[in-house]
Design an enzyme around this catalytic site. Structure first.
Site, PDB file in Angstrom:
ATOM      1  N   ASP A 381       0.864  -1.159   0.000  1.00 31.41           N
ATOM      2  CA  ASP A 381       0.000   0.000   0.000  1.00 31.41           C
ATOM      3  C   ASP A 381       0.913   1.224   0.000  1.00 31.41           C
ATOM      4  OD1 ASP A 381      -2.258   1.580   0.464  1.00 31.41           O
ATOM      5  OD2 ASP A 381      -1.816   1.609   2.598  1.00 31.41           O
ATOM      6  N   LYS A 524     -15.538  18.905  -0.081  1.00 30.93           N
ATOM      7  CA  LYS A 524     -14.133  18.695  -0.440  1.00 30.93           C
ATOM      8  C   LYS A 524     -14.004  17.267  -0.953  1.00 30.93           C
ATOM      9  CE  LYS A 524     -11.844  17.024   3.724  1.00 30.93           C
ATOM     10  NZ  LYS A 524     -12.904  16.664   4.653  1.00 30.93           N
ATOM     11  N   ARG A 556      -0.626  15.153  -2.115  1.00 32.74           N
ATOM     12  CA  ARG A 556      -2.027  14.719  -2.188  1.00 32.74           C
ATOM     13  C   ARG A 556      -2.894  15.947  -2.380  1.00 32.74           C
ATOM     14  NH1 ARG A 556      -2.764   9.869   0.827  1.00 32.74           N
ATOM     15  NH2 ARG A 556      -4.814  10.496   1.545  1.00 32.74           N
ATOM     16  N   ARG A 727      -5.617   4.078  -7.952  1.00 35.25           N
ATOM     17  CA  ARG A 727      -7.079   4.160  -7.928  1.00 35.25           C
ATOM     18  C   ARG A 727      -7.718   2.782  -7.798  1.00 35.25           C
ATOM     19  NH1 ARG A 727      -7.848   9.207  -6.816  1.00 35.25           N
ATOM     20  NH2 ARG A 727      -7.507  10.726  -8.454  1.00 35.25           N
ATOM     21  N   LYS A 733      -7.334  -4.970  -4.884  1.00 35.32           N
ATOM     22  CA  LYS A 733      -6.054  -5.328  -4.269  1.00 35.32           C
ATOM     23  C   LYS A 733      -6.014  -6.833  -4.006  1.00 35.32           C
ATOM     24  CE  LYS A 733      -5.052  -0.959  -1.903  1.00 35.32           C
ATOM     25  NZ  LYS A 733      -4.702  -0.319  -0.650  1.00 35.32           N
ATOM     26  N   ASP A 752      -1.511  -0.775   5.939  1.00 28.84           N
ATOM     27  CA  ASP A 752      -1.726  -0.259   7.288  1.00 28.84           C
ATOM     28  C   ASP A 752      -3.190   0.020   7.593  1.00 28.84           C
ATOM     29  OD1 ASP A 752      -1.992   1.990   5.649  1.00 28.84           O
ATOM     30  OD2 ASP A 752      -1.617   3.277   7.372  1.00 28.84           O
ATOM     31  N   ASN A 755      -8.518  -0.666   4.432  1.00 24.94           N
ATOM     32  CA  ASN A 755      -8.709  -1.031   3.031  1.00 24.94           C
ATOM     33  C   ASN A 755      -7.676  -2.042   2.553  1.00 24.94           C
ATOM     34  OD1 ASN A 755      -6.607   0.700   3.212  1.00 24.94           O
ATOM     35  ND2 ASN A 755      -7.121   1.891   1.391  1.00 24.94           N
TER      36      ASN A 755
END
Lengths: 1019, 336
Positions: A381, A524, A556, A727, A733, A752, A755
């Site tokens: 990740d 946002k 980011r 994405r 994954k 971590d 997800n």
């Protein structure tokens, strides 16, 4: 299926649902023995040994005392069983502690103190500050006048920040005294393990308000194992109890993982088993032939002319029993033992303790350390794994003006500070969104400073940055937010929160400015989730440029937007939203749809750029591991440019001209296919060149590729050493892990966050980083480490050593069993193929369980190369990856060695102890001591580093052999009486021993030296 | 806490720390050419002399081996030896002449040797009852003795195939008309006489059946004094073995002729076994057996040869210790 919980009704649900007794136990006192035995006997090896042990009870065919198999068998079963029993007893104790905890519960309208296990569904449970929640509750009252309470959910999801929970609107304002008498019904789904969802409805019975149905969400619950914080008291209705709580349902025994080595050992065991059957058949036939031709003439054997019908089976069965020791009975126990020690070494390792947090590394799964040494693919990740997940606001672009470009820190940009103090409306609106559009809770510390408790690190960074720019989020009092800006205080009332989901990729809040009563929507989110919803006519080009520019820098980005709402527009939408929120089916999807209706015609205000620094040592770790032949794939939810920049900065891919990036993209199947073909073609051409080629794919193209073009994509996966997938969703994954596993690669997944859990569970080895996103990943993982850089040590040191040690231990176990078995077989040729055992029962038992097990167990301390050497030359790992130390050909080497040693011991013994010395007991003891001497030297030769423990085990074992046998020789009733004393007095005994050692070890040493010095194995 | 105990405490803690960190002080022997060559040279230089000494000891033993099973069968029966041995009416006495080639110092061990005789056969080796040998008829669970457990519903003491097939050839030795003094005492292990065979256990119902195996036992002598039986019941692990018959307690000079009168009772004809009479002196190593000496010389000289080969190899392909350019991955890049 639904469950109806009647509040405060002692009778109705008592029988229907279980009480609150928690039980994690696998066994009870009564079923322990049968259940445990049944479990142990479901393994093939154990069934085999049981069969052998049963056959030995038949005295006609047993070569030795049945105790020689029953003893070790019972010992091994006892060891496994006591381990299970101990674990279960500890589980019982912790259950008991939780079950007997005292809690306040309303019974017949009166508050009573009862044990936690007596709580029933529908009971009202009262909690005080810092109490642990005993079961899943729906809140109905708190000490807070707004109906808020705070809980810490660390035990549930590992997140350490406080979460707010609120009582349902229907219960708002009910008097403290009346809460005892409240009645109603909660309609909720059957127990499940989703700790983020609770789609239920509440209806209170008269006289409490009306019959209106009030929707409940996870926000209205407090779940088992959480702690009540910062709230004087709270009470709630038990909806799920005992093992049916969300926590209880999510507990479960994960499927055991099998290492590549275990699979190989099983395969080799199978081969030995086949070999054994062949030997038994050959010897059985030879024995029967010899019996019919020769033994009938040997009058002193007195064979009856007519035997029973099973006569022909007797000799083969005897040989089956003689040869049964070929499969070492102790191997499973030895392996379990050393594996748990490997795990302990990982837990103990000081160099893998995270100095910042003091969290040590931990091996949750103790059985798969060897696999660490054989990893071929690492899927990682990005956020929080490679990076620190400590977000710092760096740059922003407000209505086309870039701030922070010169200094690299927008907070120090004079222009921006000027604009803030000047009160430029664009900047103020931008800052308002930063400060308000979030779920952050400000907490005043004792010194007066404001601390922010945020679930998302991005929000934390934004709120902090806003505060530095004088837009301070001071206090949150229920729905009223207090913002201080340039000395003036503004209040906002939060009307609605449109939460963030990974599908929507944005969040919004609807707030009402308390001064002027204007209703505003603040949003946002990711650029592709915000920019398309800009009002018609807004120029978004500058924002796209800004996003690109920031992504190039590895930052980011988030787009901020706002939109003023009309009162009636909002009211209309609000009704729809309420309705969607109270549906029980597909609630999440319905809400997303409704949100969509409000989030349009936005005015994009600007772009924020947040930096997430790389963790210490990440580039070095990746470089070292890549040198060790491990391929890296990066799977991230971030955008492509950010991912590529991070990949470049951490040595993941090399910059041009050395490296080359191949993009797979496209929106339609055809486009994806064409781009896939193109990449594949380039990949095939360049695969021979020493060039770092990596492919980049985004979630959309990946979806298509996995669905329709699995074969070319698999080929690509095999060819490519590096890949960046951006994405991607959690399930993608996991799919990628699955894909690599299906190509027979050993995969390690590291992450971590929540997800990453699916990917971690799917991979051969899952590593979790106990980071800022909580412990969810670390809990699901086989190993948890504090920092990414520890991965290097985990693989190169612990993984490699574990592999080497197990390779030696398992093959040696077969070797020593084969030696003794071959001697028995040779002996059968000079004893009329009748199945006589040369060794007595005591010796055979002690040989397997004691003499040969102890020295080899200390091989867990062996280190072939120092840690420094391995770190310096990570290529050494190739040997482990390719399985060079345990494969059929190394096993053949050990097999040959056992044959050679058996021949040496047997021939020397029968020739040195011929004629008048050929007494059975003496000769068998000479052969046995010959074996023991050889074992000591074999272990010594294969040991690379001798610590005091190894010396003790190897040479002490040899001494122990003599001590034990001298003791046995001193017991008049034993068959060995005086044998050892007689032998030790004979010079010829010692001369024979040295001859066996020299003849047995000389060629082995010479061969090993020659191969190591002049014929090193090529990779 | 005193200083000493505290020191001890921290020492133990350090030791545990080193263990957990896998950093216990260790020595790491590496198979360097110097070491390996030294080991082989050393082995060679030790083994050859030891081998020579052993060989000398073995050669110093004087041994006379005389096969007598074929010679002792009278001419008419040479075709059907089995019928000769099974016919009780034919006298079984036989005379051998042994010529002493070398001076033999007393005590001279007398062995009988049987070849192709499987005392280690599974059926045979298990057919005994150690408890009965020690406790006599009192001990009743003698099922291991089958098929020689009962006769006429009476237990047999000693039971089992081994005792039943007791060797029963007898020998007497005469030199120049004088009978040689043969000591038949103390031929069995002392421990067997004292702890394995009962002092109050007398043979009972032994060899009374229809099928007579080997020798008979004097029912008035306790088992602990039946030394022939005790020797016989120490079964041999090899199909060719020697068992002690007695000791001649006089020296024999070279060129002496020893006349052996023997009773050739034991049947080895049915299965083609050989019977031999052996007179042998002994050395510190035991009887005559060149194997150990030869093996030592062989292993020693092989070691020397290996050491030499490795030395030459080392001189020819010298490589510096710890040179990383020999690592496979480095070498690949050198060549490629």
């Amino acid at each position: 299926m639904k469950r109806y919980v009647y509040i405060n009704d002692d009778e109705s649900s008592k029988e229907l649902y279980c009480d609150n007794r928690i039980s994690n136990r696998k066994y009870t006192l009564w079923n322990f023995l049968p259940k445990n035995l049944w479990e142990q006997f479901s393994r093939f090896m154990n069934q085999y040994f049981l069969l052998i042990a049963c056959l030995q009870l038949w005295s006609l065919i047993t070569p030795v005392n049945p105790a020689s198999t029953w003893g070790p068998l019972i010992f091994i079963f006892a060891v496994s069983a006591s381990k299970e029993a101990w674990d279960d007893y500890n589980r019982y104790l912790s259950d008991k502690k939780a079950n007997e905890k005292e809690v306040w519960v309303v019974r017949q309208g009166i508050k009573k103190h009862i044990q936690a296990q007596d709580i029933h569904v529908g009971n009202i449970v009262w909690l005080r500050e810092n109490d642990e929640v005993p079961c899943d509750l729906v809140l109905i009252g708190t000490s807070d006048p707004q109906g808020l309470c705070y809980v810490e959910t660390a035990a549930l999801d590992g997140e350490t920040d406080l979460k707010t929970r609120i009582i349902p609107s229907a219960c708002m304002g009910i008097d403290f005294e009346l809460l005892h008498k409240i009645k109603g019904v909660i309609e909720c789904p059957n127990p499940d393990k989703d700790i983020r969802r609770f789609d239920a409805n509440l209806r209170l019975f008269p006289p409490f308000i009306d019959n209106d149905v009030c929707p409940l969400t996870i926000k209205n619950t407090i779940l088992q194992s959480c702690y009540l914080r910062n709230t004087e008291w709270a009470c709630g209705v038990a909806v799920y109890t005992g093992n049916e709580t969300k926590l209880g349902m999510s507990r479960g025994i994960p499927e055991p993982k099998l290492t590549a080595m275990d699979a190989m050992i099983d395969k080799l065991t199978g081969a030995i088993f086949v070999f054994q059957i062949v030997v038994v058949m050959v010897l059985g036939i030879a024995g029967n032939v010899w019996k019919d031709t020769e033994a009938r003439k040997q009058w002193y054997v007195l064979y009856p002319d007519e035997g029973p019908w099973y006569e022909v089976l007797v000799i083969p069965l005897r040989f089956e029993l003689l040869c049964s020791i070929m499969i070492p009975i102790s191997i499973k126990v030895s392996l379990d033992l050393v594996k748990s020690l490997y795990a302990k070494f990982i837990d103990w390792d000081f160099e893998m303790i995270d100095q910042e947090t003091g969290i040590p590394s931990h091996a949750t799964n103790t059985a798969i350390s060897e696999d660490l040494g054989q990893v071929e693919y690492i899927l990682t990740d990005k956020t929080g794994t490679l990076t620190e997940n400590r977000m710092i606001f760096r740059r922003c672009c407000i209505s086309g003006i870039f701030y922070g470009n010169e200094t690299g820190d927008a907070l120090k940009d004079v222009e921006l500070l000027d604009a803030v103090s000047g009160g430029s409306p664009d900047v103020v609106r931008f800052l308002t969104v930063m400060a308000v559009c979030n779920t952050v809770i400000p907490v005043k510390s004792k010194t007066g400073a404001i601390l922010y408790k945020a679930q998302s690190q991005d929000e934390d960074a934004l709120v902090n940055a806003a505060a530095r720019l004088h837009m301070v989020f001071v206090n949150k009092n229920a729905n009223i937010l207090e913002i201080r800006f340039n000395g003036s205080v503004i209040h906002y009332e939060v009307l609605e929160t449109l939460e963030f989901t990974s599908d929507r990729k944005r969040m919004s809040v609807v707030v009402k400015n308390c001064q002027n009563g204007k209703i505003i929507l603040l949003s946002k989110g990711a650029d592709e989730a915000i920019l398309p919803h800009a009002y018609a006519g807004q120029q978004t080009r500058t924002f796209i440029e800004a996003v690109d520019q920031y992504a190039q820098l590895g930052l980011r980005t988030l787009c901020l937007a706002w939109c003023e709402l009309k009162e009636d527009e909002y009211q209309e939408w609000s009704l729809m939203f309420k309705e969607a929120s109270s549906t029980l089916v597909d609630r999440e999807w319905r809400i997303a749809e409704v949100c969509q209706r409000l989030e349009h015609d936005l005015e994009v205000l600007g772009v924020t750029a947040i930096e997430d620094r790389l963790q210490d040592g990440v580039p070095e770790t990746i470089e070292t591991l890549r040198k060790a032949g491990i391929n890296f794939w990066m799977l991230t939810g971030d955008k492509q440019n950010t991912a590529i920049q991070i990949a470049l900065s951490c040595n993941f891919i090399s910059p041009e001209p050395k490296g080359q990036l191949l993009l797979i993209d496209g929106k339609t199947e055809d486009e994806v296919f064409r781009s896939l073909e193109r990449v594949l073609l380039t990949m095939r051409i360049t695969s021979s060149e020493p060039k770092d080629v990596a492919f980049v794919v985004d979630g959309w193209a990946l979806e298509i590729a996995l669905k329709h073009y699995r074969k070319p994509f698999t080929e690509l996966a095999i060819l490519s050493r590096t890949a960046i997938c951006c994405r991607v969703t959690p399930s993608q994954k996991a799919q990628l892990v699955e894909l690599l596993k299906s190509c027979d690669y050993r995969t390690l997944a590291i992450g971590d966050g929540g997800n990453d859990v699916r990917m971690i569970q799917q991979a051969d080895i899952g590593v979790g980083i106990s980071g800022r996103e909580g412990l969810q990943a670390a809990r699901a993982a086989d190993y948890s480490i504090g920092k990414f850089r520890f991965l290097k040590r985990l693989i190169l040191v612990h993984g490699r050593y574990s592999y080497n040690r197990t390779a030696f231990l398992s093959q040696y176990s077969f070797y020593k069993s084969l030696v003794i078995c071959f001697i028995q077989i040779f002996f059968s040729f000079i004893s009329g193929v009748s199945g006589t055992s040369l060794f007595n029962s005591v010796s055979l038992m002690a040989y397997n369980v004691f003499y040969t097990s102890v020295p080899v167990l200390v091989s867990v301390l062996d280190k072939d190369l120092s840690e420094g050497t391995v770190m310096q030359h990570p290529q050494i790992l190739f040997y482990c990856q390719a399985g060079r130390l345990l494969n059929p050909s190394t096993f053949a080497g050990w097999f040959g060695r056992s044959l050679f040693h058996a021949i040496v011991v047997f021939l020397i013994t029968i020739h040195a102890y011929a004629y008048e010395k050929s007494e059975m007991e003496e000769l068998s003891m000479v052969a046995l001591s010959g074996c023991i001497w050889l074992q000591a030297f074999v272990v010594a030769l294969e040991t690379n580093c001798f610590t005091i423990i190894q010396h003790l085990a190897i040479w002490g074992n040899l001494v122990a052999f003599y001590v034990i046998n001298l003791i046995f020789s001193a017991i008049p009733s034993s068959g060995m009486y005086t044998i050892m004393f007689r032998l030790c007095r004979q010079p010829s005994y010692w001369i024979t021993m040295f001859l066996i050692v020299a003849a047995g070890m000389g060629p082995v040493l010479a061969l090993k030296y020659f191969r190591y010095t002049y014929r090193p194995i090529t990779i | 806490m005193t200083d000493a105990s505290r020191e001890e405490h921290t020492q133990r803690e350090t030791a545990f720390y080193l263990f957990t960190q896998q950093r216990l002080p260790a020595c790491k022997p590496v198979l360097t050419p110097a070491w390996v060559i030294t080991i082989f040279l050393f082995t060679g230089f030790i083994f050859i002399p030891v081998g020579l000494v052993t060989l000398r000891a073995s050669r110093s033993v004087v041994e006379i081996v005389e096969r007598y099973d074929a010679e002792c069968v009278p001419e008419p029966f040479s075709i059907d030896k089995v019928s000769y041995i099974q016919d009780d009416s034919i006298p079984k006495n036989c005379t051998l002449f042994l010529k002493v080639n070398k001076y033999m110092k007393a005590p001279i061990h007398i062995y009988y040797q049987l070849d192709n005789y499987y005392q280690n056969h599974r059926r045979y080796v298990k057919s005994r009852s150690d408890q009965q040998l020690l406790h006599g008829q009192k001990y009743q669970s003698t099922s291991s003795c089958q098929p020689v457990e009962f006769n006429n519903d009476q237990p047999i003491v000693p039971c089992g195939l081994i005792a039943w097939s007791l060797f029963n050839d007898t020998f007497s030795f005469i030199r120049e008309r004088a009978k040689l003094k043969v000591n038949r005492k103390n031929i069995a292990w002392k421990s067997d006489r004292e702890h394995k065979f009962g002092k109050n256990v007398y043979p009972f119902n032994f060899q009374n059946g229809t099928l007579i195996g080997g020798g008979k036992l004097n029912p008035r002598i306790p088992l602990s004094d039946q030394e022939d039986l005790i020797v016989w019941m120490r079964t041999s692990a090899l199909p060719s073995f020697r068992k002690l018959y007695g000791r001649i307690e006089e020296d024999l000079d070279a060129d002496d002729v020893v006349v052996v009168h023997l009773m050739n009772n034991y049947n080895t004809y049915s299965f083609g076994g050989k019977k031999k009479l052996v007179l042998s002196t002994s050395s510190w190593l035991g009887g005559r057996n060149d194997f150990l000496g030869l093996a030592y010389v062989f292993v020693g000289s092989s070691s020397l040869i290996l050491a030499l080969v490795f030395l030459l190899l080392h001189l020819k392909y010298r490589r510096p210790y710890g040179d990383t350019s020999y690592l496979p991955w480095n070498r690949k890049s050198l060549s490629g």
